[in-house]
Design an enzyme around this catalytic site. Structure first.
Site, PDB file in Angstrom:
ATOM      1  N   CYS A 117      -0.791   4.393   2.048  1.00 26.76           N
ATOM      2  CA  CYS A 117      -0.399   3.936   3.154  1.00 26.76           C
ATOM      3  C   CYS A 117       1.385   4.247   3.501  1.00 26.76           C
ATOM      4  O   CYS A 117       1.560   5.051   4.725  1.00 26.76           O
ATOM      5  CB  CYS A 117      -0.713   2.151   4.100  1.00 26.76           C
ATOM      6  SG  CYS A 117      -2.037   1.932   3.104  1.00 26.76           S
ATOM      7  N   ASP A 118       1.787   3.625   2.963  1.00 28.47           N
ATOM      8  CA  ASP A 118       3.600   3.987   3.268  1.00 28.47           C
ATOM      9  C   ASP A 118       4.371   4.699   2.975  1.00 28.47           C
ATOM     10  O   ASP A 118       5.676   4.857   2.987  1.00 28.47           O
ATOM     11  CB  ASP A 118       4.031   2.082   3.353  1.00 28.47           C
ATOM     12  CG  ASP A 118       2.691   1.030   4.635  1.00 28.47           C
ATOM     13  OD1 ASP A 118       2.584   1.783   5.412  1.00 28.47           O
ATOM     14  OD2 ASP A 118       3.272  -0.100   3.932  1.00 28.47           O
ATOM     15  N   CYS A 146       1.199  -1.289  -0.200  1.00 30.17           N
ATOM     16  CA  CYS A 146      -0.377   0.029  -0.044  1.00 30.17           C
ATOM     17  C   CYS A 146       0.622   0.799  -0.170  1.00 30.17           C
ATOM     18  O   CYS A 146       1.251   2.108   1.250  1.00 30.17           O
ATOM     19  CB  CYS A 146      -0.803  -0.412   1.246  1.00 30.17           C
ATOM     20  SG  CYS A 146      -2.176   1.429   1.308  1.00 30.17           S
TER      21      CYS A 146
END
Ligand code: NAP
Length: 324
Positions: A139-140, A136
């Site tokens: 997300c990261d 992701c």
């Protein structure tokens, strides 16, 4: 421990599950949505959604899902933020048990459990997952500011991840096992014209290297057999998805890849159980098609409940012929 009997339970809260919730709620079926601890499905981990009709300027994935949740709740859907951990479809009413030990019995069940990102299956991948290996970028990606990252895959997801990562990383390598992309033309063009993105063709990752953190990957060129090491700070996997259907193994008919088999009315091999979205659809896999399948499943569940009232479950079961 709470226990109740519902007309409709929906497992899953992506576009399929929430559309089914909106339709069944508006049909006064008072649905319960087992939404999961991380509600909202895969769009919660995307950024701009540009192809969902009705949003000419695009909409953020989490915002779209929040809107769908509010819309479902407005009509009376009850969202339970727990995971379904066990189902029994051999008895009717069906049984769904959640991670918090709540048990729901229901007359009709709509399965909209979606799919999860596929992994490479390497030992080193498990070791570094969450420590430099991710599925992701939204997300990261932030952790890789001014760093060098790789993205594995050649589909729309891989292009989307790579393009997103260019906002943070100094360089993004797209590692693809063939010399042609599967991604749509528009996504290909965007990736090809981005100066931060470089493609490594005909190559697979055979090992993720590092000690505490990822320092690189070992690549193998599948055409020449040649091996090389590519220094990287992070690796993002965008190689497709696996359906979240383990819960239904042995209870619903699944295909060889684990997708739920449905007929053209979203019916599964068990009368009264319907499926919608990425848990059965490996062809389109779009938010809008998932929503469409959720709508169809809800309408069919409503009709089926009418039939149930008239005939009773045993009679329906006796005459049910599943024709996928
Ligand atoms: P996908 O289209 O199935 O692409 C998966 C990619 O990963 C393929 O290029 C595949 O290679 C590669 N791959 C699969 N297994 C691999 C492995 N073990 N090792 C290395 N590479 C591997 O999946 P997706 O990109 O997640 O897209 C899924 C669906 O969502 C598609 O319908 C897509 O159009 C849609 N989507 C749309 C958007 C958008 O419109 N903005 C964004 C994201 C997703 P091969 O090509 O060689 O098979």
């Amino acid at each position: 421990m709470a226990e109740s009997v519902e007309k409709v339970v929906i497992i899953g809260s992506g576009p399929a599950g929430l559309t089914a919730a909106i339709y069944t709620a508006r049909a006064a079926l008072n649905p319960v949505v087992i939404a999961g601890a991380a509600a909202g499905g895969q769009l919660m981990t995307t950024t701009d959604v540009e192809n969902f009709p009705g949003f000419p300027d695009g909409i953020l994935g989490p915002e779209l899902m929040q809107n769908m949740m509010e819309q479902a709740q407005k009509f009376g859907a009850r969202l339970i933020y727990e995971d379904a951990v066990k189902v029994n479809l051999k008895q009717h009413p069906f049984l769904v048990e959640t991670s918090a030990g709540n048990v729901f019995r229901c007359l009709a069940l709509i399965v909209a459990t979606g799919a999860s990102p596929r992994r490479l299956g390497l030992e080193s991948e498990a070791k570094f997952f969450g420590r430099g290996v991710s599925t992701c970028a939204t997300c990261d990606g932030w952790f890789f500011r001014e760093k060098v990252v790789g993205v594995v895959g050649g589909g729309d997801s891989a292009m989307e991840e790579a393009l997103y990562l260019t906002h943070h990383a100094s360089k993004v390598y797209v590692i693809h096992r063939r010399d042609q992309l599967r991604a749509s033309k528009i996504m290909q063009q965007r990736a090809f014209s981005n100066p931060k993105i470089e493609f490594i063709w005909n190559s697979i990752v055979t090992e993720i290297l590092g000690d505490e953190k990822v320092t690189g990957v070992r690549l193998k060129n599948v055409k020449t057999g040649e091996e090389s090491v590519l220094p990287l700070d992070g690796l993002f996997l965008a190689i497709g998805h696996e359906p979240n259907t383990q819960l239904f193994k042995g209870q619903l008919m699944l295909d060889e890849q684990g997708y739920i088999v449905v007929d053209r009315f979203q019916r599964t091999s068990v009368p009264g159980v319907f499926a919608a979205g990425d848990c059965h659809d490996h062809t389109f896999r779009q938010a809008v098609t998932a929503a469409g399948f959720g709508c169809a499943a809800a309408i069919m569940a409503e009709r089926w409940l009418g039939e149930l009232e008239q005939k009773g479950y045993e009679a329906i079961k006796a005459e049910f012929v599943f024709k996928p």
